[in-house]
Motif scaffolding. Sequence first.
Motif, PDB file in Angstrom:
ATOM      1  N   SER A 149      31.483  11.251  12.618  1.00  0.00           N
ATOM      2  CA  SER A 149      31.599  12.606  13.159  1.00  0.00           C
ATOM      3  C   SER A 149      32.956  12.845  13.803  1.00  0.00           C
ATOM      4  O   SER A 149      33.408  13.979  13.929  1.00  0.00           O
ATOM      5  CB  SER A 149      30.485  12.871  14.176  1.00  0.00           C
ATOM      6  N   LYS A 150      33.643  11.756  14.210  1.00  0.00           N
ATOM      7  CA  LYS A 150      34.971  11.877  14.811  1.00  0.00           C
ATOM      8  C   LYS A 150      36.080  11.763  13.780  1.00  0.00           C
ATOM      9  O   LYS A 150      37.258  11.720  14.139  1.00  0.00           O
ATOM     10  CB  LYS A 150      35.148  10.809  15.892  1.00  0.00           C
ATOM     11  N   GLY A 151      35.699  11.684  12.499  1.00  0.00           N
ATOM     12  CA  GLY A 151      36.696  11.684  11.435  1.00  0.00           C
ATOM     13  C   GLY A 151      37.056  10.336  10.874  1.00  0.00           C
ATOM     14  O   GLY A 151      37.938  10.235  10.015  1.00  0.00           O
ATOM     15  N   TYR A 152      36.406   9.254  11.311  1.00  0.00           N
ATOM     16  CA  TYR A 152      36.709   7.916  10.813  1.00  0.00           C
ATOM     17  C   TYR A 152      35.961   7.636   9.516  1.00  0.00           C
ATOM     18  O   TYR A 152      34.936   8.243   9.212  1.00  0.00           O
ATOM     19  CB  TYR A 152      36.336   6.860  11.849  1.00  0.00           C
ATOM     20  N   LYS A 153      36.484   6.672   8.797  1.00  0.00           N
ATOM     21  CA  LYS A 153      35.863   6.168   7.579  1.00  0.00           C
ATOM     22  C   LYS A 153      35.337   4.765   7.893  1.00  0.00           C
ATOM     23  O   LYS A 153      36.099   3.903   8.331  1.00  0.00           O
ATOM     24  CB  LYS A 153      36.921   6.118   6.462  1.00  0.00           C
ATOM     25  N   VAL A 154      34.048   4.560   7.692  1.00  0.00           N
ATOM     26  CA  VAL A 154      33.406   3.320   8.125  1.00  0.00           C
ATOM     27  C   VAL A 154      32.886   2.544   6.922  1.00  0.00           C
ATOM     28  O   VAL A 154      32.193   3.105   6.064  1.00  0.00           O
ATOM     29  CB  VAL A 154      32.239   3.617   9.090  1.00  0.00           C
ATOM     30  N   ALA A 155      33.226   1.267   6.849  1.00  0.00           N
ATOM     31  CA  ALA A 155      32.726   0.388   5.791  1.00  0.00           C
ATOM     32  C   ALA A 155      31.760  -0.626   6.395  1.00  0.00           C
ATOM     33  O   ALA A 155      32.101  -1.321   7.356  1.00  0.00           O
ATOM     34  CB  ALA A 155      33.881  -0.329   5.095  1.00  0.00           C
ATOM     35  N   ARG A 156      30.566  -0.695   5.840  1.00  0.00           N
ATOM     36  CA  ARG A 156      29.546  -1.642   6.316  1.00  0.00           C
ATOM     37  C   ARG A 156      29.623  -2.918   5.480  1.00  0.00           C
ATOM     38  O   ARG A 156      29.390  -2.889   4.272  1.00  0.00           O
ATOM     39  CB  ARG A 156      28.156  -1.005   6.219  1.00  0.00           C
ATOM     40  N   VAL A 157      29.953  -4.023   6.129  1.00  0.00           N
ATOM     41  CA  VAL A 157      30.086  -5.317   5.459  1.00  0.00           C
ATOM     42  C   VAL A 157      28.873  -6.166   5.805  1.00  0.00           C
ATOM     43  O   VAL A 157      28.605  -6.418   6.981  1.00  0.00           O
ATOM     44  CB  VAL A 157      31.377  -6.037   5.896  1.00  0.00           C
ATOM     45  N   GLU A 158      28.130  -6.600   4.785  1.00  0.00           N
ATOM     46  CA  GLU A 158      26.910  -7.374   5.003  1.00  0.00           C
ATOM     47  C   GLU A 158      27.060  -8.790   4.469  1.00  0.00           C
ATOM     48  O   GLU A 158      27.806  -9.039   3.514  1.00  0.00           O
ATOM     49  CB  GLU A 158      25.721  -6.708   4.299  1.00  0.00           C
ATOM     50  N   GLN A 159      26.337  -9.712   5.092  1.00  0.00           N
ATOM     51  CA  GLN A 159      26.199 -11.055   4.535  1.00  0.00           C
ATOM     52  C   GLN A 159      25.243 -10.980   3.354  1.00  0.00           C
ATOM     53  O   GLN A 159      24.152 -10.425   3.459  1.00  0.00           O
ATOM     54  CB  GLN A 159      25.645 -12.012   5.588  1.00  0.00           C
ATOM     55  N   THR A 160      25.664 -11.528   2.229  1.00  0.00           N
ATOM     56  CA  THR A 160      24.802 -11.531   1.048  1.00  0.00           C
ATOM     57  C   THR A 160      24.352 -12.946   0.696  1.00  0.00           C
ATOM     58  O   THR A 160      23.906 -13.213  -0.407  1.00  0.00           O
ATOM     59  CB  THR A 160      25.524 -10.883  -0.148  1.00  0.00           C
ATOM     60  N   GLU A 161      24.515 -13.845   1.663  1.00  0.00           N
ATOM     61  CA  GLU A 161      24.030 -15.219   1.524  1.00  0.00           C
ATOM     62  C   GLU A 161      23.535 -15.703   2.885  1.00  0.00           C
ATOM     63  O   GLU A 161      24.066 -15.303   3.921  1.00  0.00           O
ATOM     64  CB  GLU A 161      25.143 -16.169   1.079  1.00  0.00           C
TER      65      GLU A 161
ATOM     66  N   GLY B  93      21.840   9.948   7.861  1.00  0.00           N
ATOM     67  CA  GLY B  93      22.450  11.089   7.192  1.00  0.00           C
ATOM     68  C   GLY B  93      23.302  11.903   8.141  1.00  0.00           C
ATOM     69  O   GLY B  93      23.504  11.548   9.305  1.00  0.00           O
ATOM     70  N   PRO B  94      23.823  13.055   7.682  1.00  0.00           N
ATOM     71  CA  PRO B  94      24.680  13.900   8.526  1.00  0.00           C
ATOM     72  C   PRO B  94      23.925  14.380   9.761  1.00  0.00           C
ATOM     73  O   PRO B  94      22.730  14.652   9.703  1.00  0.00           O
ATOM     74  CB  PRO B  94      25.038  15.076   7.602  1.00  0.00           C
ATOM     75  N   SER B  95      24.654  14.505  10.864  1.00  0.00           N
ATOM     76  CA  SER B  95      24.021  14.948  12.111  1.00  0.00           C
ATOM     77  C   SER B  95      23.754  16.441  12.099  1.00  0.00           C
ATOM     78  O   SER B  95      22.777  16.915  12.675  1.00  0.00           O
ATOM     79  CB  SER B  95      24.920  14.592  13.299  1.00  0.00           C
ATOM     80  N   GLU B  96      24.612  17.234  11.421  1.00  0.00           N
ATOM     81  CA  GLU B  96      24.416  18.673  11.377  1.00  0.00           C
ATOM     82  C   GLU B  96      23.426  19.045  10.277  1.00  0.00           C
ATOM     83  O   GLU B  96      23.321  18.367   9.262  1.00  0.00           O
ATOM     84  CB  GLU B  96      25.735  19.418  11.174  1.00  0.00           C
ATOM     85  N   SER B  97      22.703  20.149  10.493  1.00  0.00           N
ATOM     86  CA  SER B  97      21.714  20.573   9.504  1.00  0.00           C
ATOM     87  C   SER B  97      22.381  21.243   8.309  1.00  0.00           C
ATOM     88  O   SER B  97      21.901  21.137   7.183  1.00  0.00           O
ATOM     89  CB  SER B  97      20.706  21.540  10.132  1.00  0.00           C
ATOM     90  N   ASN B  98      23.504  21.951   8.537  1.00  0.00           N
ATOM     91  CA  ASN B  98      24.206  22.572   7.426  1.00  0.00           C
ATOM     92  C   ASN B  98      24.912  21.514   6.583  1.00  0.00           C
ATOM     93  O   ASN B  98      25.232  20.426   7.061  1.00  0.00           O
ATOM     94  CB  ASN B  98      25.218  23.607   7.913  1.00  0.00           C
TER      95      ASN B  98
END
Length: 915
Positions: A73-85, A128-133
């Motif tokens: 919401s503040k304009g950042y791009k976030v990547a979620r890195v998970e352990q797959t092992e 999901g998005p915080s805004e309804s629109n």
Amino acid sequence: MKSQTPAHRQWWELKSAHYDCVLFFKVGKFYELYHMDAAVGVNELGFSYMKGEFAHSGFPESAYARMSSTLVSKGYKVARVEQTETPDMMQDRCKLEQKTSKHDKVVRREICQVSVRGAQVCGLQDNGPSESNSPFMMAVAEEENNGISTYGVCFVDTSIGQFHIGQFKDDKHSSRLLTTLAHFPPALIISDRKSCTVRTSKLLSTHCHSARRETLNMAPPEKTLKLLAEKYYRTNDNGQWPEGILQFLHEGDVLGLTPSTNSSLAIKALGGCVAFLTECLLDIQILGMSQFSEYTPPDVLNMTLQNEKTQWTGGSTMVLDSITLRNLRIVQDEGCLYDKLNLCSTPMGKRLLYQWVCSPSCDLTVIKERQKAIKTLFENQDICQEAKSLLTTLPDLERLLAKVHALGNLKKSKDHPDSRAILYEEKTYSKKKVLDFISVLNGYTAALKLTELFCDTDSALLKRITQLSPDGKYPDYRETLKFFKEGFNQTQAEKEGKILPEAGVDQEYDNTLELIEEIEQELKEYLVEQEKYFKCRIKYVGSDKKRYQMEIPQNAASKAGGDYHMEGARKGFKRYSTAETKDFLARMMAAEEQKRVVLKDLSRRIFEKFSSHYSQWAAAVQCVATLDVLLSLCEFARQQTSDICLPELTFGDTQPYISIVEGRHPCIPIVNDFIPNDTSLGENGASLLLLTGPNMGGKSTLMRQVGLLTVLSHLGSYVPAQECKLSLVDRIFTRLGASDDILSGHSTFLVEMNETAAIIKHASLHSLVLLDELGRGTSTYDGTAIASGVCVELAERGCRVLFSTHYHTLVTHLATHPNVQLGHMACMVETEETERDDIPEETITFLYKLSPGACPKSYGFNAAKLAGIPQEITRRARNISKKLETEANLIRAFKEIMKVGQVSNMRTLLAELTI
């Protein structure tokens, strides 16, 4: 770094490939942020730095949704890195691959999702998005020829998976593109690095300054179609293209790998969206919904019908371009018309209302149906309250449908990195997933109550959106809903966070239970045989891998021969196993493993089965959203403390008209001293009201008031007026206020002339034009001449016009025009004598009342100077007004006026003015 750990090195490798993202890097049960990302966590999320040699912060896995949505919401791009092992899986892999270095002995990690505003979804861990629109993602492909651009656009609401694709030729000022941006405001804009012109790039930055910009090399349309065919659609269950995309494919190409005529840029823009969704690892989820529709700018949609001037030639919706939306403050501003009307109870209704307000209906049948529905609701307050109370309990069914579809996607469950992720809070997520599904089922159950609530309504629209066939078009999903509601124990599912289906719901699960039952029956039969042999009571003992050992009394155990293997003993009993019991155990363990695998995938299969009825569920959502909007418009009418009425609309075949009695501005709070006004255009033959009056006298407010009441009328809503009659309006044009566009390099005068030129070119007999002090951006002489020429042209064209001016010479020369009526905003002037007789003191009291005739006194300008304007200017303006039909004639006309006005520095500016 000297002290770099294998996991730290892993972070740097991922960061180097996604340098524009904040990495949420999974370490055990925590997401950790390192270096510059840690600073973001501290500054934006309120974290504290952890001890160590480098910047380091983090948070527990369960807080991911909240932290991610805050940064996005503040304009950042976030990547979620998970352990797959797991560590055990890592050890097994290293042994198998015979790798022993410390950099190999680290669990594998993969980026499972990239989130950015405009590319957010409702998923297992996401809300999901915080805004309804809808925060749209929009891709723009461009092709320029002689300064005129053709655009291909594709915009998608990722939270519901709906794509809109279109291609259109624009004017030099990209008016259609700007209108598209206003109707579907993007949070993320994707443009082609190679073909996007500097002008379009500047336009996107200027008019969408809050949107994130991403540039990439868009693939050719043929390559995009090939990718879609091979990866998403032609390899699916039925091997067919989605219905909504067929119209963009060439009919002669059997495989559908060639775009149709005039669709290349549209497909190219679609490819831009697909490429970015792939980068965000959202492509399988969103494209899997196969929801596509064609987009056509509203003026293009209506243009083919505008052939005759003696009858209604508009389209099905009113055209409100970006300039009009901004000038009338219809959307996006605080206190705008949308905000005043937005009393919806559901997010679905809020989204639909936005599109209604941006594109009011011009279908008289639709408008009258809405009016009758709103009137019925207005007269039945009890039903309204019951309906609103019911709608308030509904979740965002539209977005939850997309979430259920994503969780039921087979391809995602096999090929996506999320399917390999090790989630320590998976039990919590699974429970939330089940609760959301139950919420959807309960929501659709509650929505069915609307059919009972409105069963006696006499409104055709209310009946259509609330009643089942044959009386209405609300989908009859009762049997389908019953199947899912009775398919599992909801109370148990809510408690345990997993779905255990009843018989008949899932065939694989039923087969597994049958197999286990068969083995258990065989065990019982075998036990009966052994009891007959030993002639005593026997029972099975043991657990896990030592189950089904027969416990035999010691006095009967002597009958056990060589086929019986002693497994142990307790006082008075001995335990034996046989080849048969070991076979039973092996078969049972295999069946239980099969049951475990089936249960693990069971929720997905149930969700997939639920999504197979998507069209039915989506149709119900549309009906509920429509009812919500009608209730919102009814509530808006109920909140008005002044007179309200339902407008009377007609086609206006002979003479378009507007007649408003005691009208009020719908967005200004009701106060006792607000002065209502009557407005009449076209009723007595004069369709242009030439409006004069002092500054701050209410001219602009009156003009905006007429425009907004017209929009409300086309929505089917009540309007704040004693009486309102008008013929249909195909388009509202506005030229209000005076401001430059410094970011685009346009002066106040050029902005004014660009907007005026668009009005002259596109205004039809059925248009409403609001022009406020045209000509103020240049000298008095030239401003008067331009205003005169435009005013005469619009008056002779016959469209409805409110034209305010301070040029009283203009009033003098147009007073006798048969299609012009004069009006002014009244004020009271009191003159007091002072000590110095030559300087009287005047007190002006604004009455804010529209009165007939010209303003009796000039305010805000030098009247003596205006009186000296050469008559040649006005005469020539009158003579050339008939030439203002086309772009070239418009420019020549303005140049001729300027020659008389003896202003040379404007010629170079107007030379650039084209439409």
